[in-house]
Design an enzyme around this catalytic site. Sequence first.
Site, PDB file in Angstrom:
ATOM      1  CG  PHE A 112      -0.375   0.465   2.501  1.00  0.00           C
ATOM      2  CD1 PHE A 112      -0.589   1.755   2.955  1.00  0.00           C
ATOM      3  CD2 PHE A 112       0.362  -0.396   3.307  1.00  0.00           C
ATOM      4  CE1 PHE A 112      -0.073   2.190   4.172  1.00  0.00           C
ATOM      5  CE2 PHE A 112       0.873   0.023   4.518  1.00  0.00           C
ATOM      6  CZ  PHE A 112       0.662   1.318   4.954  1.00  0.00           C
ATOM      7  CE  LYS A 113       3.531   1.375   4.734  1.00  0.00           C
ATOM      8  NZ  LYS A 113       4.768   1.170   5.448  1.00  0.00           N
ATOM      9  CG  ASP A 114       3.972   0.620  -4.489  1.00  0.00           C
ATOM     10  OD1 ASP A 114       5.117   1.063  -4.302  1.00  0.00           O
ATOM     11  OD2 ASP A 114       3.726  -0.575  -4.726  1.00  0.00           O
ATOM     12  CB  THR A 147       7.981   2.600   4.272  1.00  0.00           C
ATOM     13  OG1 THR A 147       6.658   2.705   4.788  1.00  0.00           O
ATOM     14  CG2 THR A 147       8.475   4.004   3.938  1.00  0.00           C
TER      15      THR A 147
END
Length: 497
Positions: A112-114, A147
Amino acid sequence: MQYISTRDKNQRVSAAQAIAMGIAPDGGLFCPTEIPKLTQDDIRALCEKDYRGRSAAVIGRFLKEFSEEELAGFAAKAYADDRFGSSNTAPLVKTEGGKYILELWHGPTCAFKDMALQMLPHLLTASLRKTGETRTACILVATSGDTGKAALDGFADVEGTKIMVYYPVDGVSTMQKLQMVTQEGRNVQVCAIRGNFDDAQSAVKKIFTDPETLEKLDRQGMMLSSANSINWGRLVPQIAYYVSAYCDLITSGEIQMGEPMNVCVPTGNFGNILAAYFAREMGIPIKKLICASNENNVLTDFFTSGGTYDRKRPFHTTISPSMDILISSNLERLLFLASGYNDSAVAEMMKQLNETGSYTVPADIFAPIGELFESGCCDDAATCATIRRLFEQEHYLCDTHTAVAVSVYEDYRARTGDTTPTVIASTASPYKFCQSVIGALGGTVTTDGTELLDQLHEMTGTEIPKPLAALRGKQPRFDLVIDKEEILASTDLLAKL
């Protein structure tokens, strides 16, 4: 709109300055002086847009210095089809059991960090131009697994930047480590530390407020910035996907305009769920925010105790390593907002946390927090059981972090009887945690490295994400391991990039 420090609201900067700086000089986090509102007409208009359009519109409400054209261009590049596989950047998937899973892991690093770190490089480099900054921006990142790779991928070979990532040597999955140590780019550096994520995060924060280091970097034509969620430019893109999820519930006919939803988030550093809080404050009708923790349940105890945060406890290395955190930095922003921007109270609580390892939120400040937030935690055994049950009964394969959220949500629903449609944030592809997922499904790990991808594929018949399949045959570039006390000195490596 200006931005102020959570520890001294007299420190006011522009949005571009907040993004360029990453963290306030006093160690506080930047927050907007106001939260823009979305009307039902605004939400209807967003329902007509694709994810890129929704993202640019939501971010634009907070970043007034950036034009609509700028943000639309950034979103088009950040969420391009060749980066996320399709224009459905953050799909909301309804399982056969009726759960709404918000898949945030279709980007280039399968996490999800993308969703934020494909946007941040555009926001940061534009912010540097807007502020007249000519020094090279050195991005320091402490990571618990996801991250790091997302930031490396986003900033690789971006002009005017250098990036250094620190990760706990024994605290990430095989695939997470492989993604980081094989990263390409002339401006990147990766360093493992003998310690845990909290050690890395605390040391990185210290670097940002160390005058000697800052002066040395300045002489070398460099400045510091951050890609962790302490940076507002990292957090603001995350607000968009909760707004988008609500739009998807409406357009799919699952709810009607104005009806509420809940959001359940697997939480470590508190940034992801804080983004949902901002979406609610903007006007998205979120009834409950459900904070899901693993065995490192400092946040669960915070909510259930009525506001006592105590990091003085054993640190557990779990199969959901991105949540193995005892110092949840973004909770500071929630306290600041919920207290009505009471900077002195927040500064005192953060001082107590630094000096004693704990603090207790005053009852009047905690009251609205306790009304909105629910919480729960589960251990590795419950995480594994959830992965297996979800796959066998609802034909949905999830990773270890998403499973924590599903388990906590199921417990919450059983306890409360709340049937409000609930969006569960799915934060990573199950293929990033092959060993744990294979074990959860009752299999025996028979290989290692990228061959694990094939074993999980053969067990489940699910598709291997292309970015992970592309790791086959890649050779590690980075093998540096240091003690946590050496992190301050390790900034000398930046001059060599």
